[in-house]
Design a protein around this motif. Sequence first.
Motif, PDB file in Angstrom:
ATOM      1  N   GLY B  47       0.846  -1.197   0.000  1.00  0.00           N
ATOM      2  CA  GLY B  47       0.000   0.000   0.000  1.00  0.00           C
ATOM      3  C   GLY B  47       0.869   1.230   0.000  1.00  0.00           C
ATOM      4  N   LYS B  48       0.664   2.090   0.977  1.00  0.00           N
ATOM      5  CA  LYS B  48       1.444   3.323   1.071  1.00  0.00           C
ATOM      6  C   LYS B  48       2.907   3.002   1.389  1.00  0.00           C
ATOM      7  CE  LYS B  48       0.308   7.831   1.341  1.00  0.00           C
ATOM      8  NZ  LYS B  48       0.005   8.492   0.067  1.00  0.00           N
ATOM      9  N   TRP B  49       3.111   1.927   2.122  1.00  0.00           N
ATOM     10  CA  TRP B  49       4.467   1.446   2.424  1.00  0.00           C
ATOM     11  C   TRP B  49       4.546   0.011   1.918  1.00  0.00           C
ATOM     12  CZ3 TRP B  49       7.336  -2.304   4.891  1.00  0.00           C
ATOM     13  CH2 TRP B  49       8.653  -1.983   5.245  1.00  0.00           C
ATOM     14  N   ASN B  50       5.651  -0.333   1.284  1.00  0.00           N
ATOM     15  CA  ASN B  50       5.775  -1.670   0.704  1.00  0.00           C
ATOM     16  C   ASN B  50       7.031  -2.373   1.200  1.00  0.00           C
ATOM     17  OD1 ASN B  50       3.533  -1.898  -1.407  1.00  0.00           O
ATOM     18  ND2 ASN B  50       4.420   0.103  -1.846  1.00  0.00           N
ATOM     19  N   GLY B  51       6.834  -3.568   1.665  1.00  0.00           N
ATOM     20  CA  GLY B  51       7.981  -4.328   2.139  1.00  0.00           C
ATOM     21  C   GLY B  51       7.534  -5.650   2.725  1.00  0.00           C
ATOM     22  N   ALA B  52       8.405  -6.239   3.517  1.00  0.00           N
ATOM     23  CA  ALA B  52       8.107  -7.554   4.086  1.00  0.00           C
ATOM     24  C   ALA B  52       8.783  -7.700   5.447  1.00  0.00           C
ATOM     25  CB  ALA B  52       8.614  -8.651   3.149  1.00  0.00           C
ATOM     26  N   LEU B  53       8.180  -8.515   6.278  1.00  0.00           N
ATOM     27  CA  LEU B  53       8.745  -8.823   7.591  1.00  0.00           C
ATOM     28  C   LEU B  53       8.990 -10.329   7.640  1.00  0.00           C
ATOM     29  CD1 LEU B  53       9.384  -7.540  10.409  1.00  0.00           C
ATOM     30  CD2 LEU B  53       7.090  -8.209  11.098  1.00  0.00           C
ATOM     31  N   LEU B  54      10.215 -10.700   7.958  1.00  0.00           N
ATOM     32  CA  LEU B  54      10.615 -12.114   7.924  1.00  0.00           C
ATOM     33  C   LEU B  54      11.019 -12.582   9.316  1.00  0.00           C
ATOM     34  CD1 LEU B  54      11.514 -14.627   6.106  1.00  0.00           C
ATOM     35  CD2 LEU B  54      13.782 -13.603   6.149  1.00  0.00           C
ATOM     36  N   LEU B  55      10.432 -13.688   9.747  1.00  0.00           N
ATOM     37  CA  LEU B  55      10.767 -14.309  11.031  1.00  0.00           C
ATOM     38  C   LEU B  55      11.583 -15.567  10.748  1.00  0.00           C
ATOM     39  CD1 LEU B  55      10.243 -14.686  14.156  1.00  0.00           C
ATOM     40  CD2 LEU B  55       8.132 -15.844  13.532  1.00  0.00           C
ATOM     41  N   SER B  56      12.753 -15.668  11.344  1.00  0.00           N
ATOM     42  CA  SER B  56      13.624 -16.844  11.145  1.00  0.00           C
ATOM     43  C   SER B  56      13.857 -17.525  12.490  1.00  0.00           C
ATOM     44  CB  SER B  56      14.978 -16.417  10.573  1.00  0.00           C
ATOM     45  OG  SER B  56      14.810 -15.635   9.424  1.00  0.00           O
ATOM     46  N   LEU B  57      13.543 -18.799  12.555  1.00  0.00           N
ATOM     47  CA  LEU B  57      13.630 -19.531  13.825  1.00  0.00           C
ATOM     48  C   LEU B  57      14.332 -20.872  13.635  1.00  0.00           C
ATOM     49  CD1 LEU B  57       9.843 -19.214  14.191  1.00  0.00           C
ATOM     50  CD2 LEU B  57      11.247 -18.322  16.024  1.00  0.00           C
ATOM     51  N   LYS B 137      17.848 -20.082  22.981  1.00  0.00           N
ATOM     52  CA  LYS B 137      18.024 -20.172  21.521  1.00  0.00           C
ATOM     53  C   LYS B 137      17.778 -18.800  20.911  1.00  0.00           C
ATOM     54  CE  LYS B 137      16.413 -24.827  21.830  1.00  0.00           C
ATOM     55  NZ  LYS B 137      15.303 -25.300  22.623  1.00  0.00           N
ATOM     56  N   SER B 138      18.430 -18.537  19.800  1.00  0.00           N
ATOM     57  CA  SER B 138      18.218 -17.228  19.176  1.00  0.00           C
ATOM     58  C   SER B 138      17.313 -17.348  17.960  1.00  0.00           C
ATOM     59  CB  SER B 138      19.547 -16.585  18.812  1.00  0.00           C
ATOM     60  OG  SER B 138      20.213 -17.356  17.861  1.00  0.00           O
ATOM     61  N   PHE B 139      16.614 -16.267  17.682  1.00  0.00           N
ATOM     62  CA  PHE B 139      15.805 -16.160  16.464  1.00  0.00           C
ATOM     63  C   PHE B 139      15.838 -14.709  16.021  1.00  0.00           C
ATOM     64  CE2 PHE B 139      11.853 -14.055  17.869  1.00  0.00           C
ATOM     65  CZ  PHE B 139      11.917 -14.210  19.256  1.00  0.00           C
ATOM     66  N   ALA B 140      15.267 -14.410  14.856  1.00  0.00           N
ATOM     67  CA  ALA B 140      15.400 -13.048  14.349  1.00  0.00           C
ATOM     68  C   ALA B 140      14.183 -12.593  13.570  1.00  0.00           C
ATOM     69  CB  ALA B 140      16.624 -12.954  13.446  1.00  0.00           C
ATOM     70  N   LEU B 141      14.023 -11.283  13.548  1.00  0.00           N
ATOM     71  CA  LEU B 141      13.023 -10.641  12.685  1.00  0.00           C
ATOM     72  C   LEU B 141      13.760  -9.642  11.802  1.00  0.00           C
ATOM     73  CD1 LEU B 141      10.207 -10.263  15.234  1.00  0.00           C
ATOM     74  CD2 LEU B 141       9.771 -10.896  12.869  1.00  0.00           C
ATOM     75  N   SER B 142      13.458  -9.655  10.530  1.00  0.00           N
ATOM     76  CA  SER B 142      14.101  -8.718   9.594  1.00  0.00           C
ATOM     77  C   SER B 142      13.019  -7.993   8.817  1.00  0.00           C
ATOM     78  CB  SER B 142      14.991  -9.472   8.605  1.00  0.00           C
ATOM     79  OG  SER B 142      15.896 -10.296   9.303  1.00  0.00           O
ATOM     80  N   LEU B 143      13.198  -6.681   8.711  1.00  0.00           N
ATOM     81  CA  LEU B 143      12.240  -5.862   7.962  1.00  0.00           C
ATOM     82  C   LEU B 143      12.894  -5.438   6.648  1.00  0.00           C
ATOM     83  CD1 LEU B 143       9.413  -4.453   8.164  1.00  0.00           C
ATOM     84  CD2 LEU B 143      10.619  -2.462   9.091  1.00  0.00           C
ATOM     85  N   TYR B 144      12.191  -5.693   5.551  1.00  0.00           N
ATOM     86  CA  TYR B 144      12.693  -5.341   4.217  1.00  0.00           C
ATOM     87  C   TYR B 144      11.796  -4.254   3.640  1.00  0.00           C
ATOM     88  CZ  TYR B 144      15.370  -9.687   4.410  1.00  0.00           C
ATOM     89  OH  TYR B 144      16.242 -10.689   4.767  1.00  0.00           O
ATOM     90  N   GLU B 145      12.425  -3.251   3.031  1.00  0.00           N
ATOM     91  CA  GLU B 145      11.643  -2.170   2.419  1.00  0.00           C
ATOM     92  C   GLU B 145      11.917  -2.125   0.923  1.00  0.00           C
ATOM     93  OE1 GLU B 145      12.378   1.725   4.020  1.00  0.00           O
ATOM     94  OE2 GLU B 145      10.675   2.593   2.950  1.00  0.00           O
ATOM     95  N   GLN B 146      10.881  -1.804   0.177  1.00  0.00           N
ATOM     96  CA  GLN B 146      11.013  -1.726  -1.284  1.00  0.00           C
ATOM     97  C   GLN B 146      12.053  -0.674  -1.670  1.00  0.00           C
ATOM     98  OE1 GLN B 146       7.499  -0.344  -3.394  1.00  0.00           O
ATOM     99  NE2 GLN B 146       8.156  -1.363  -5.251  1.00  0.00           N
ATOM    100  N   VAL B 147      12.855  -1.018  -2.639  1.00  0.00           N
ATOM    101  CA  VAL B 147      13.837  -0.077  -3.186  1.00  0.00           C
ATOM    102  C   VAL B 147      13.313   0.364  -4.539  1.00  0.00           C
ATOM    103  CG1 VAL B 147      16.218   0.184  -3.976  1.00  0.00           C
ATOM    104  CG2 VAL B 147      15.693  -1.325  -2.048  1.00  0.00           C
ATOM    105  N   GLU B 148      13.207   1.659  -4.724  1.00  0.00           N
ATOM    106  CA  GLU B 148      12.735   2.165  -6.017  1.00  0.00           C
ATOM    107  C   GLU B 148      13.795   1.878  -7.063  1.00  0.00           C
ATOM    108  OE1 GLU B 148       9.789   3.113  -6.601  1.00  0.00           O
ATOM    109  OE2 GLU B 148       9.153   3.206  -4.506  1.00  0.00           O
ATOM    110  N   LYS B 149      13.343   1.305  -8.177  1.00  0.00           N
ATOM    111  CA  LYS B 149      14.297   1.044  -9.270  1.00  0.00           C
ATOM    112  C   LYS B 149      14.597   2.344  -9.992  1.00  0.00           C
ATOM    113  CE  LYS B 149      13.289  -3.798 -10.045  1.00  0.00           C
ATOM    114  NZ  LYS B 149      12.513  -4.766 -10.791  1.00  0.00           N
TER     115      LYS B 149
END
Lengths: 151, 150
Positions: B47-57, B137-149
Motif C-alpha cells: 500500500g502506502k508502504w511496501n515491504g516484508a517482515l521475515l521471522l527466522s527460527l 536459543k536465538s531467532f530473528a526478525l528482519s524488515l525489508y523495504e522496497q527499493v525504487e528502481k
Amino acid sequence: MQLYETEICQYTESIWKNILDLDVKKTEEDYCPSEGENILAGCVHISGEWEGAVALDCPSELAKKVASIMFNLTEDELSSDLIQDALGELTNMTGGNLKSLLPEPCYLSLPAVTMTEYGLKIPGSELTTKVTFKCWGYKFNVSILKKVSAN
Amino acid sequence: MQFLEKEIQQYTQLVCSTLLGIEVQPLPGQYEASLSDTFTGSVQISGKWNGALLLSLPSSLVNTLTETLFSLDPEKTTTEDKKDAVGELINMIGGNIKALLPQPSKLSVPLLGLEGQEQFFPSTEMVTHCQFECQGKSFALSLYEQVEKT
C-alpha cells in the motif's frame, strides 16, 4: 474450467512472449517435481476486497534461463539475486494482470521468492486454480490461492 | 538505531509474552544459523508502504513454540502445526508493525519456508534486523523495504 484459467493462460503466454520472446503453452500434464529437484517459487500477495496470492513455481534451471534472457547475460554471469529478480518480475507481472480482474480496491505485494523442494506453503489459503505450462521442455505452474475465511 | 527497531523488539516481546507466555530478550548481532535448520515465516505489507517482515527460527525453537501455542505433548507436533504456529506469530507481529507504517497498507497472509527453503524479497533491502533470545536459543526478525528502481 477453474477460476480465471483462461486469463492465466492468456496473460502468461503474453508476458513470456513480450518480455522473453518465449512461446509457452498450457499442458494437461502435471508438473510434479522429482525428489531432490530444486524449485524456485515466486509469489505475490493480493490484499483488500479479495485476499490471496498468485504463485509461479518452476525448476531452478528454467528460472536461470529466463534470467539469462531477461538480463542479456550468459548463465555463468548470473548471480542468484538476478535469478530471483527475474522470477519475481514475472510473478509480479502475472499477479498484476490478474489483480485487475479482482474486486477493487486490492493491493499487490512485492514478490517473494523461495527456493524449495516442496512448493510454497501459505497457511490459511486454498488452491483455487493451477495451470501447468511447458517451455523448452520444462514445466512450470501458475497458481491462484485464495484466503480461507476463519469461520 | 535501525528503522522501527525498538517497536519490533517491543511487539515481539509483547506477542510472545501474551500469546505464548514466553519471555524473549533482544540480543545484539546478526542471527546466524544454517539454512537446513531454519524455519521462516513472512508477511508482506502493501500500500502506502511496501515491504516484508521475515521471522527466522531454529527448528528446535519452532517445536517449543508450537507445543506451547497448541498445548501439545512434546514430539507430537506435526508440520501442519508448526506452519500454523509460525504463521500465527508472524501474522501477529506483522499486524502490529503495519499499524506503525503509512496508511493505507494491507498485510498479506503468511508465506512459510520449511527448513532448507530460503525466502528472498527481490527489489527490497533489509532495513532492520533484530535478534532475540528465547529459552537459550536465538531467532530473528528482519524488515525489508522496497527499493525504487532507478
